[in-house]
Scaffold this motif. Structure first.
Motif: not given
Length: 772
Positions: A93-94, A101-106, A551-553, A559-563
């Motif tokens: 959520s944060n 340093e390993i961020s992605t655009g999601f 877990w999937w719920s 905002d865990v997805l995309p895994l």
């Protein structure tokens, strides 16, 4: 102030007018001070009051005056946990799924904590609190840690009024990369003068509190005190490590037995707790050679001294609060951010930059360093086995979602607000629960808006209900976990865990598997199996399926997805940069040093460094441009009025080229050219070899070979500086004269980069994640 906000009366003259002053914002009556102490990489079984083998009398005293929790959970990684502690929202959520340093655009992964997730200091400063942060931050996006900013995600941009510490994931304890408020500063003393960062942070914490309390004694404070300890480097004066001479000769296997016995006697674990099974990645102590046992025991002695030294600095802060009469009215919360760290590898390390550059460390070389471990010459870290023991009685360690990675100490002490003393609480608590707990103790609600930004709901649950009621039913009953592809979920005493080898790609088939046989989920009944020693997934397939669906719920909600289980690809993901890529970088003396992630990258490519100098009468000396540290890098400098270049190969060997002629007085242009003469062998720890040429104007004055260069990174704890070698000297030639500032004038230094940079994303991923 708008006229309609003025409550006095304005007439034609002062005699006809009535003055009015706006009322000062005050905290609620009886609101406590709040001191949140966050240790780094300290496992569940390392503090004395949690059964550990290290003496921590001040932390133990804190526990004796308050409560210890045995089911406190974190995210298993540094920055994600710290974002939870300060916002009360989950790490995805944060947008802090990992470190920036390993961020992605999601949304869950981009490394920018949204302002709608207000931080605790942002809330409290508007309620009449003083807000201070000392120590480690590591919540600023990597591309915005330089002087170019922006500063909205620095501590002062997130509600702290004063800051003294470091922005990254780790730093040298003797020559730290310090930031004071919004600007870099040099350490106030040298290692030779007895400087140590943790001591400095304690002093600054006391200073910040005292500055305000002597002016406004009734104004409460929120202080976020985060020593870099006990993250690598494990650095501490020798006398602290020597206190533990011989204490760990028994090895990590027997240490686990001793720790569990201590934990059982203290009541911190249930009496029937079993040790989790032997970790297959850890060598058995008895199978090691005598030299290996001697070295690894010493590495643990250094860590133990480091932890006890940290405890002493925490004690200084607590003693000061007692001295000024504020201790009883201070809510103290002490936690660790994740489990003990296995980042030293199976054999430990004396310098992490060897590991990051794929340079193998030999037992012989490390034995030669053994007597100096913990000092300023080494960046040491203990081996796997001591991390495993430090997380007793659990499986695994930091970065993974078994309890060894997520279960950590939590101590709460508030003499004026909690009647219980020295008791243990068993209710499930997560890092997101700290903010709502503090707000309840202070007596305020979470605000609907901060600075005009509408706030998202707090996702944690206050655990203040447990303070004086050990038997109260836990209120936080469901919690998901995800870290670097590993997953877990807790619900009503059950815990399901799905491990995944770090860096292994996950296919669509892997992620969509729902059958019990194919899913790879483990199941633990924590009501009967506190340590996750017994996997009962095969006995309760319906429970596994229930928890996997849960877990999937939860993943969908937060905002865990995309895994994302990628390694190389995730590191290579395009993300914002500090500036546009360019072939020409211009640097000026007297400014701040440039953090590694924002500096020019010259490794494995042709490049030149050109400086416009003014040499005074009698000659000059000093660093012109330095990039790196004692652990590797390069420097162009003047010594004895001769231009010199040194390439420091990961602290192992220095290659020097010296001009044959002295510098002329007056204005002069000097240049270093590096021409690659071969290909790098990154997997073997070898950067591209090259030829270095030095010039005075257009006249070549020296040439020399550099047969091996730093292949991947110049180091994590220092960057690039112009006109001096800012922190840790890059060469032995002037190490005793750091920062070795240039005594002439430098108009500018231009670094021209040509050729194509060589990337090694696998090693870079290891480097970045180890800074958690």
């Amino acid at each position: 102030m708008a006229p309609d906000q003025f409550h006095g009366r304005i007439g034609r003259t002062y005699d006809e007018s009535e003055p009015w002053w706006p009322e000062q914002t005050r905290a609620p009556a009886g609101a406590p001070n709040v001191l949140l102490v966050v240790l780094d990489d300290v496992g569940f079984g390392q503090l004395g009051c949690y059964g550990g083998l290290v003496d921590t009398p001040n932390i133990d005293g804190l526990a004796a005056d308050g409560l210890r929790y045995n089911s406190f959970q974190t995210t298993a990684l540094c920055s994600p946990t710290r974002s939870c502690l300060l916002t009360g929202r989950n790490h995805h959520s944060n947008a802090m799924a990992g470190i920036t340093e390993i961020s992605t655009g999601f949304p869950g992964y981009n490394g920018h904590v949204p302002h709608e997730n207000g931080m605790l200091p942002e809330i409290l400063v508007e309620q009449g609190y003083s807000t201070y942060h000392t120590g480690k931050w590591h919540l600023t996006p990597a591309e915005t840690t330089s002087a170019a900013g922006p500063y909205d995600q620095w501590p002062l941009g997130r509600g702290f009024e004063r800051f003294y510490g470091f922005l990254g994931g780790d730093t040298d304890q003797y020559t730290p990369a310090l930031v004071h408020d919004n600007h870099q500063v040099d350490p106030p003393a040298t290692p030779e003068e007895g400087y140590h960062l943790t001591e400095d942070l304690a002093r600054r914490t006391i200073e910040f509190i005292g500055d305000a309390k002597q002016v406004d004694p009734e104004k409460p404070f929120f202080t976020y005190f985060c020593p870099g300890a006990c993250h690598a480097p494990h650095q501490v004066p020798t006398e602290w490590a020597d206190e533990y001479a011989g204490e760990f000769d028994v090895g990590w296997d027997e240490a686990r037995e001793q720790i569990l016995a201590n934990q059982t006697e203290l009541g911190i674990v249930p009496e029937d707790t079993d040790l989790s099974p032997h970790n297959p990645d850890v060598q058995e102590w008895d199978a090691l050679s005598d030299d290996e046992r001697r070295l690894y025991a010493r590495m643990m002695e250094v860590f133990a001294g480091f932890l006890q030294h940290t405890d002493a600095q925490i004690g200084r802060v607590l003693d000061y609060l007692e001295e000024i009469g504020e201790r009883d009215d201070t809510l103290v919360i002490l936690v660790s951010d994740n489990g003990a760290s296995a980042e030293g590898g199976p054999n430990g390390s004396v310098d992490e930059n060897h590991f990051f550059n794929n340079v193998e460390e030999s037992l012989e070389d490390n034995l030669a360093a053994m007597d100096d471990l913990g000092g300023p010459d080494y960046f040491n870290h203990y081996p796997f086995g001591w991390a495993w023991a430090g997380d007793t009685p659990f499986r695994r360690w930091k970065r993974e979602t078994h309890r060894g990675g997520t279960s950590d100490p939590l101590i709460v002490s508030w003499p004026a607000g909690i009647e219980a003393r020295g008791e243990i609480r068993e209710q499930f608590v997560h890092a997101v629960d700290v903010v709502p707990t503090v707000l309840e103790c202070v007596g305020i609600d979470a605000p609907e808006a901060i600075g005009g930004v509408t706030q998202s709901p707090i996702e944690g649950t206050s655990f203040a209900y447990s303070f004086d009621n050990p038997d109260a039913p836990e209120l936080h009953t469901t919690q998901y976990f995800e870290m670097l592809g590993t997953r877990a979920v807790y619900h009503d005493g059950w815990r399901a865990v799905h491990s995944w080898p770090l860096g292994t790609p996950m296919t669509a088939a892997d992620l969509s598997a729902t059958s019990i046989e194919d899913s790879g989920w483990e199941l633990y009944d924590l009501r009967e199996d506190f340590s996750e020693a017994h996997d009962v997934a095969s006995d309760r397939p319906e429970k596994v399926l229930e928890l996997v669906q849960l877990w999937w719920s939860e993943a969908g909600k937060h905002d865990v997805l995309p895994l994302d289980g990628r390694g190389v690809e995730r590191l290579a993901e395009k993300r914002p940069e500090a500036g546009r890529p360019r072939d020409r970088y211009v640097y000026y003396p007297g400014g701040q040093y440039i953090p590694e992630n924002a500096a020019v990258r010259v490794l494995n490519r042709d490049h030149s460094i050109t400086a416009d100098l003014t040499v005074p009468v009698g000659g000059a000396e000093g660093a012109i441009l330095a990039h790196g540290s004692k652990s590797g890098g390069y420097t162009l400098y003047v010594l004895d009025n001769h231009l010199r270049y040194v390439h420091n190969y990961v602290g192992v060997e220095e290659y020097e080229v010296v001009a044959e002629e002295p510098l002329l007085e007056g204005d002069v242009e000097v240049r270093m050219e590096f021409e690659t003469t071969g290909e790098p062998a990154l997997d073997e720890g070898l950067g591209a070899p090259g030829v270095v040429r030095l010039f005075h104007g257009d006249e070549q004055v020296a040439e020399g070979e550099v047969p091996r260069t730093v292949p991947i990174t110049t180091g994590l704890t220092a960057g690039l500086s112009c006109g001096r070698d800012a922190l840790s000297a890059t060469t032995d030639a002037y190490r005793d004269r750091t920062p070795f500032a240039f005594t002439g004038d430098i108009a500018r230094v231009v670094v021209d980069v040509s050729g194509e940079a060589v990337a090694h994303p696998e090693a870079a991923l290891d480097r970045i994640v180890a800074r958690e």
